[in-house]
Design a protein around this motif. Structure first.
Motif, mmCIF file in Angstrom:
data_model
loop_
_atom_site.group_PDB
_atom_site.id
_atom_site.type_symbol
_atom_site.label_atom_id
_atom_site.label_comp_id
_atom_site.label_asym_id
_atom_site.label_seq_id
_atom_site.Cartn_x
_atom_site.Cartn_y
_atom_site.Cartn_z
ATOM 1 N N SER A 8 0.793 -1.202 0.004
ATOM 2 C CA SER A 8 -0.080 -0.225 -0.005
ATOM 3 C C SER A 8 0.840 1.261 0.032
ATOM 4 O O SER A 8 1.988 1.383 0.589
ATOM 5 C CB SER A 8 -1.023 0.078 1.148
ATOM 6 O OG SER A 8 -1.756 -1.061 1.256
ATOM 7 N N GLU A 14 -9.673 5.132 3.669
ATOM 8 C CA GLU A 14 -9.215 5.930 4.712
ATOM 9 C C GLU A 14 -9.884 5.270 6.013
ATOM 10 O O GLU A 14 -10.920 5.073 6.138
ATOM 11 C CB GLU A 14 -10.018 7.164 4.410
ATOM 12 C CG GLU A 14 -9.512 8.680 5.581
ATOM 13 C CD GLU A 14 -10.198 9.677 5.232
ATOM 14 O OE1 GLU A 14 -10.905 10.460 5.817
ATOM 15 O OE2 GLU A 14 -9.708 10.317 3.916
ATOM 16 N N SER A 32 -4.053 0.719 -2.136
ATOM 17 C CA SER A 32 -3.467 -0.829 -1.745
ATOM 18 C C SER A 32 -3.592 -1.459 -3.439
ATOM 19 O O SER A 32 -4.280 -1.248 -4.310
ATOM 20 C CB SER A 32 -4.171 -1.778 -0.882
ATOM 21 O OG SER A 32 -4.277 -1.103 0.367
ATOM 22 N N ARG A 91 0.639 4.821 1.496
ATOM 23 C CA ARG A 91 -0.080 5.351 2.896
ATOM 24 C C ARG A 91 0.500 6.963 3.020
ATOM 25 O O ARG A 91 1.509 7.206 3.068
ATOM 26 C CB ARG A 91 0.293 4.680 4.157
ATOM 27 C CG ARG A 91 -0.523 3.040 3.975
ATOM 28 C CD ARG A 91 -0.394 2.402 5.093
ATOM 29 N NE ARG A 91 -1.357 1.236 5.346
ATOM 30 C CZ ARG A 91 -1.464 0.521 6.305
ATOM 31 N NH1 ARG A 91 -0.639 0.621 7.377
ATOM 32 N NH2 ARG A 91 -2.402 -0.470 6.256
ATOM 33 N N ILE A 97 -5.337 7.328 8.624
ATOM 34 C CA ILE A 97 -4.353 6.660 7.428
ATOM 35 C C ILE A 97 -5.255 6.336 6.352
ATOM 36 O O ILE A 97 -6.285 5.732 6.336
ATOM 37 C CB ILE A 97 -3.896 5.017 8.034
ATOM 38 C CG1 ILE A 97 -3.166 5.106 9.332
ATOM 39 C CG2 ILE A 97 -3.100 4.312 6.767
ATOM 40 C CD1 ILE A 97 -2.765 3.801 9.780
ATOM 41 N N LYS A 98 -4.504 7.254 5.154
ATOM 42 C CA LYS A 98 -5.361 6.848 3.983
ATOM 43 C C LYS A 98 -4.338 6.128 3.024
ATOM 44 O O LYS A 98 -2.965 6.659 2.941
ATOM 45 C CB LYS A 98 -5.666 8.570 3.601
ATOM 46 C CG LYS A 98 -6.256 8.580 2.291
ATOM 47 C CD LYS A 98 -6.723 9.927 1.773
ATOM 48 C CE LYS A 98 -7.784 10.216 0.887
ATOM 49 N NZ LYS A 98 -8.248 11.667 0.480
ATOM 50 N N GLN A 99 -4.892 5.437 2.425
ATOM 51 C CA GLN A 99 -4.099 4.417 1.429
ATOM 52 C C GLN A 99 -4.658 3.923 0.147
ATOM 53 O O GLN A 99 -5.871 3.726 0.080
ATOM 54 C CB GLN A 99 -3.720 3.224 2.180
ATOM 55 C CG GLN A 99 -4.782 2.467 2.513
ATOM 56 C CD GLN A 99 -4.258 1.072 3.273
ATOM 57 O OE1 GLN A 99 -3.403 1.065 4.362
ATOM 58 N NE2 GLN A 99 -4.958 -0.110 3.170
#
Length: 241
Positions: free
Chosen positions: A175, A219, A207, A177, A203-205
């Motif tokens: 991911s 998110e 993947s 992040r 934590i915004k990611q």
């Protein structure tokens, strides 16, 4: 469950029962391979999983050690900044449950198209869940996933989405992040029981599968009072100029 995951569980159990003191050095990989009747490659993967979870750390040229702050009775939920998997995988040994707040499908917004490399006519799932670890609120997740990736049901969302991906033969590679803080919104008040405008960890990611295809744009919000993010940084002594 793969062999390396089984070994990681057995080592974790040994740490929990006090077979190793906090800060103790583990046997080398060759010795562990003999103990668990496996290969050094499998041991290396098991140790890497424990490193990701923040249970052990590796010191170049010295070996692998149980973290000095490890507490056998420590049941606190936590996450690491480089956790490659979902809550169920990173909170092994704990009971992980979910409450689905929203499950729908719609066309993607422009930022979702950009993050997931899809077109305006490619439908996506909208998933909002509260995740619980041992009955306590762990996080609030808002996930966007292209419907073409996998067919989901609400019953599946009460468990692990990543497990469903694995069973479908989809391998998760990692991911990208971004970690930051915001003031709690009305959604956080509803999902986390937070107080409006209190700090919330985010934590915004995005993947990706092992084929490099983005499959998730999400998110996750964590209550500030009960969560922490841990990152282990390894410095090469030859490049400290």
């Amino acid at each position: 469950m793969y062999k390396y995951q089984q070994i990681a569980n057995q080592l974790r159990q040994a740490f929990t029962t006090g077979a190793y003191a906090p800060g103790a050095m583990l046997p080398d990989q060759e010795a562990l391979a003999k103990t668990y009747h496996t290969t050094r490659i499998t041991i290396r993967k098991a140790l890497q999983l424990l490193i990701v979870e923040g249970v052990v750390y590796s010191k170049r040229g010295s070996g692998t050690f149980l973290r000095k702050d490890f507490k056998p009775d420590d049941g606190a939920a936590r996450t690491t900044i480089d956790d490659p998997l979902g809550t169920t995988a990173t909170q092994r040994g704990h009971q992980v449950t979910s409450k689905v707040l929203e499950f729908a499908a719609r066309m993607p917004a422009p930022d979702e198209q950009e993050a997931l490399l899809i077109g305006a006519s490619d439908p996506v799932y909208v998933i909002r869940r509260v995740r619980y670890v041992d009955g306590k609120i762990f996080s609030y997740e808002h996930t966007i996933m292209p419907t073409k990736v996998i067919a989901l049901t609400e019953a599946m969302l009460e468990g692990s989405i990543y497990r469903q991906l694995h069973e479908a033969g989809i391998r998760v590679a990692g991911s990208h992040r971004r970690v930051y803080a915001i003031k709690a919104t009305t959604d956080d008040v509803e999902a986390l029981g937070a107080t409006l405008n209190d700090p919330v960890l985010v934590i915004k990611q995005t993947s990706y599968t092992d084929e490099g295809e983005p499959f998730e744009y999400s998110e996750s919000h964590f209550p500030y009072a009960t969560s922490s993010v841990i990152a282990d940084v390894e410095i090469d002594p030859l490049n400290q100029g």
